[in-house]
Design an enzyme around this catalytic site. Structure first.
Site, PDB file in Angstrom:
ATOM      1  N   GLY A   1      11.510   1.938   3.250  1.00  0.00           N
ATOM      2  CA  GLY A   1      11.123   0.574   2.922  1.00  0.00           C
ATOM      3  C   GLY A   1       9.731   0.545   2.317  1.00  0.00           C
ATOM      4  O   GLY A   1       9.299   1.501   1.665  1.00  0.00           O
ATOM      5  N   SER A   2       9.022  -0.547   2.540  1.00  0.00           N
ATOM      6  CA  SER A   2       7.682  -0.723   1.962  1.00  0.00           C
ATOM      7  C   SER A   2       6.653  -0.957   3.060  1.00  0.00           C
ATOM      8  O   SER A   2       6.976  -1.455   4.134  1.00  0.00           O
ATOM      9  CB  SER A   2       7.677  -1.909   0.992  1.00  0.00           C
ATOM     10  OG  SER A   2       8.630  -1.721  -0.039  1.00  0.00           O
ATOM     11  N   VAL A   3       5.382  -0.597   2.747  1.00  0.00           N
ATOM     12  CA  VAL A   3       4.262  -0.781   3.675  1.00  0.00           C
ATOM     13  C   VAL A   3       3.269  -1.762   3.056  1.00  0.00           C
ATOM     14  O   VAL A   3       2.894  -1.618   1.883  1.00  0.00           O
ATOM     15  CB  VAL A   3       3.567   0.555   3.994  1.00  0.00           C
ATOM     16  CG1 VAL A   3       2.410   0.332   4.968  1.00  0.00           C
ATOM     17  CG2 VAL A   3       4.554   1.552   4.583  1.00  0.00           C
TER      18      VAL A   3
ATOM     19  N   GLY B   1       8.619   4.029   0.409  1.00  0.00           N
ATOM     20  CA  GLY B   1       9.409   5.242   0.620  1.00  0.00           C
ATOM     21  C   GLY B   1      10.859   4.892   0.835  1.00  0.00           C
ATOM     22  O   GLY B   1      11.294   3.753   0.620  1.00  0.00           O
ATOM     23  N   GLY B   2      11.642   5.905   1.269  1.00  0.00           N
ATOM     24  CA  GLY B   2      13.056   5.682   1.495  1.00  0.00           C
ATOM     25  C   GLY B   2      13.335   4.719   2.622  1.00  0.00           C
ATOM     26  O   GLY B   2      14.391   4.081   2.671  1.00  0.00           O
TER      27      GLY B   2
ATOM     28  N   ASP C   1       9.885  15.886  11.368  1.00  0.00           N
ATOM     29  CA  ASP C   1       9.529  15.541   9.982  1.00  0.00           C
ATOM     30  C   ASP C   1       8.020  15.663   9.760  1.00  0.00           C
ATOM     31  O   ASP C   1       7.388  14.772   9.192  1.00  0.00           O
ATOM     32  CB  ASP C   1      10.017  14.129   9.637  1.00  0.00           C
ATOM     33  CG  ASP C   1      10.155  13.908   8.127  1.00  0.00           C
ATOM     34  OD1 ASP C   1      10.201  14.909   7.384  1.00  0.00           O
ATOM     35  OD2 ASP C   1      10.223  12.752   7.692  1.00  0.00           O
TER      36      ASP C   1
ATOM     37  N   VAL D   1       0.818  -1.219   0.000  1.00  0.00           N
ATOM     38  CA  VAL D   1       0.000   0.000   0.000  1.00  0.00           C
ATOM     39  C   VAL D   1       0.848   1.264   0.000  1.00  0.00           C
ATOM     40  O   VAL D   1       0.311   2.371  -0.035  1.00  0.00           O
ATOM     41  CB  VAL D   1      -0.951   0.015   1.218  1.00  0.00           C
ATOM     42  CG1 VAL D   1      -1.970  -1.094   1.109  1.00  0.00           C
ATOM     43  CG2 VAL D   1      -0.176  -0.084   2.525  1.00  0.00           C
ATOM     44  N   GLY D   2       2.169   1.136   0.068  1.00  0.00           N
ATOM     45  CA  GLY D   2       3.007   2.324   0.064  1.00  0.00           C
ATOM     46  C   GLY D   2       4.478   1.960   0.014  1.00  0.00           C
ATOM     47  O   GLY D   2       4.872   0.821   0.289  1.00  0.00           O
TER      48      GLY D   2
END
Length: 669
Positions: free
Chosen positions: A384-386, A381-382, A496, A378-379
């Protein structure tokens, strides 16, 4: 056989016969040492103070400054100052290297169950550089205030121990509010865990303390819990004793050393003599070991014995090389592995030293089952993965699989250390984690509406929220950041805040997420020290780059929130190089000039009421993004401004991107 060979064989046999526990079989203290300790021994009530402890004013050779106590109340009570808290010393055991302390407020009011400890303290507060550490596995006790009752096997209601009638005539507003709340103790289970599902959604953690009970069953009643809190908890200085007496290193050998200085001499004399013997027959290896003789450990004597036998048997240079070179390589690898802890060792050390964490630890096989073999991503980024997953109870979860760490697992540690200890309606809930070798995962509640980013920057209004809903999201995010700054026993700085890190649940309630860059600091610390800027460009506060405008503090999160709020109000990126007019490239400057000139901000398809909401969001955002940290409001003030009518908000000054833009009259030298 030569004389050297006979000596060599004799001492090899001697080493083989040495008992493993020879470190604890040291000669007794000298009379001089006993006399010195006697001259440094004082009493404070029924507590004897002697090295390594000391009292103020004693000679420098008496004890260590890091273990200084004070003697108060007519020299009847020994007092320890620990992390800005005051604790009374109940007992010092110089045999087991432990002392038992109790919170000063509890000690003074042990007959009054309503008197709670004054200071919050958990094992997370202790670091490797502290003189003390936790003696045994402490049981964390969490104080909860709830607006609704909770039902958990780990919770114990405090009401039976509180005599509310004593305070019925009190005018103290805090006590009055407390009587309208449900108050509980939450105690970890036998494995040291508290599941986040045991904490009610209406509950707020008000305090966390430690107890060192003799049995786990002490949690069965509030009277028993109060009694354990009144007994206090144990601290240990065994690590300091071994390190100073036996040369203990960071691996942890020699934990039963006697309190004298002879062990190091006894041990080093044997090692040095054996290394000298090695020089007789195996020159390269002997010379190498001579360089390492100071650092060789007792559990490395087996290596010395093996090399000794090889040296005795090796009569020719070829044999010496064949057997000696691999041993040298083995020792080099051994030393290198010891000195270079991997990312996984750092994480395991953190988890072992923080056994009061609330999230559940899952195995990697459980993670695979939850995600059905990582079927639905479902996602990404820098970090890793979701993946989308489901617990056995049917609850949907989002599982973040972390990629290769670039900072010794610090992102994982930050996330678990911060979000793993808190519970708030506007902060994403960490349900569990997984650490198995290189596999690291974080398990959160699933947010079906994704991140705020796609609702702010959606193309042609494909995904859109009304101005009223966007305003509610903005207030929720402000409440979440306010809780991080002021609602916990430690201040949490996120560093962040951006649309991608604001998640929306099924009701579009916002949740602050992604604490990989977060920092923990005491509530009374106004500034923090950073070695480098952290965050996402476009949201990073300017003081992280320009040191002459002010120090780094919680105001950095306020700036990031202001940039987020400006984008929510304008439904666009703050910096847009493709804007129709050059004056609109940096949206905050352009919109500030429009408001200063009395012009309305034209927004298509909005009512007058919605225009007021957007204008209020912009004005609050302009206050948050002021260049100097001191001119920005706190998050509590931000929440208050958002709740006001727009007429009650002063017009903010024009924001600047960097100090060089400021007029000379206002620029900080």
């Amino acid at each position: 056989m030569s004389r050297a060979s006979v000596l060599f064989a004799a001492y090899t046999a001697l080493l083989l016969l040495l008992p493993p526990s020879f470190c604890s079989q040291a000669p007794s203290n000298s009379s001089t040492t006993n006399e010195d300790n006697a001259n440094c021994t004082l009493s404070c009530g029924n507590i004897y103070i002697k090295p390594p402890f000391r009292l103020p004013g004693q000679p420098p050779n008496c004890g260590n400054k890091a273990f200084e106590l004070s003697c108060e109340e007519n020299n009847t009570i020994a007092v320890l100052s620990l992390y800005a808290g005051t604790y009374y010393v109940q007992e010092i055991n110089y045999t087991s290297f432990t002392l038992r302390v109790v919170d000063s407020d509890v000690h003074k009011s042990r007959d009054n169950y309503f008197s709670n400890p004054r200071y919050s303290l958990t094992s997370f507060n202790f670091t490797d550089t502290d003189p003390y550490d936790i003696s045994t596995n402490p049981v964390p006790i969490i104080y909860l205030n709830c607006t609704n009752p909770i039902d958990s096997p780990l919770s114990v209601e405090t009401a039976p121990c509180v005599n509310r009638n004593r305070y019925s005539n009190s005018s103290d507003s805090s006590l009055s509010s407390l009587t309208n709340m449900y108050s509980y103790f939450m105690v970890a289970d036998r494995d040291g865990y508290v599941s986040s599902s045991d904490l009610g959604k209406s509950c707020k953690i008000t305090q966390m303390v430690m107890a060192s009970p003799s049995t786990y069953e002490f949690m069965m009643s509030c009277e028993a819990i109060y009694n354990e809190i009144a007994r206090g908890f144990e601290l240990s200085w065994l690590d300091y004793a071994c390190r100073s007496i036996c040369g203990k290193d960071d691996v942890g050998f020699c934990t039963s050393c006697p309190p004298d200085g002879t062990v190091g001499t006894w041990y080093k004399s044997i090692v040095n003599f054996v290394v000298s013997l090695l020089n007789i027959g195996l020159y390269p290896t002997g010379a190498f070991l001579s360089l390492l003789r100071i650092n060789i450990e007792p559990n490395s004597l087996c290596f010395i014995v093996i090399i000794s036998v090889i040296a005795y048997l090796a009569q020719f240079q070829a044999v010496k090389f064949v057997f000696g070179f691999p041993c040298v390589i083995a020792l080099l690898v051994f030393k290198w592995r010891r000195r270079h802890l991997s990312v996984y060792d750092n994480i395991e050390d953190f988890l072992q030293n923080n056994d009061d964490l609330m999230p559940i630890r899952y195995s990697y096989s459980n993670i695979k089952k939850m995600t059905r073999g990582f079927k639905e991503k479902v996602g990404e980024g820098g970090y890793g993965s979701v993946y989308k997953g489901k617990l056995r109870s049917g609850r949907l979860v989002a599982i973040k699989m972390l990629g290769t760490s670039k900072s010794n697992g610090q992102e994982f540690i930050n996330e678990v250390a911060t979000i793993g200890r808190i519970h708030h309606v506007n902060v994403v809930q960490l349900l569990g984690f997984c650490v198995e070798g290189s596999k690291r995962a974080l398990v959160y509640d699933f947010m079906p509406n994704g991140s705020l980013e796609k609702y702010i920057f959606s193309q042609q209004g494909a995904l859109s929220l009304s101005s009223e809903k966007m305003f509610k999201v903005a207030i929720g995010v402000a409440h979440g950041i306010e809780y991080l700054h002021q609602g916990c026993d430690m201040q949490i700085l996120h560093f962040d805040i951006k649309p991608h890190n604001i998640l929306l649940d099924e009701n579009f309630a916002p949740k602050v997420s992604d604490f990989g860059l977060a920092r923990l600091c005491p509530l009374d610390n106004s500034l923090v020290s950073l070695t480098a800027a952290r965050g996402t460009m476009g949201y990073i506060a300017p003081e992280l780059f320009y040191k002459n405008i002010g120090g780094v503090s919680y105001k950095a999160d306020v700036y990031s929130y202001g940039m987020l709020l400006m984008e929510m109000a304008g439904r666009r990126k703050n910096l847009n190089a493709t804007a129709e007019h050059t004056s609109q490239i940096y949206f905050p400057t352009w919109v500030s000039e429009q408001l200063s000139e009395g012009n309305d901000i034209e927004i298509e398809d909005t009512t007058e009421e919605e225009k007021k909401i957007v204008k209020k969001m912009i004005m609050v955002a302009l206050w948050c993004i002021q260049l100097k940290p001191g001119e920005r409001p706190s998050m509590s003030k931000v929440v208050e401004m958002l709740d006001r009518e727009i007429e009650g908000i002063r017009m903010p000054p024009k924001p600047f991107l960097y100090p060089q833009q400021m007029p000379e009259s206002t620029e900080i030298s």
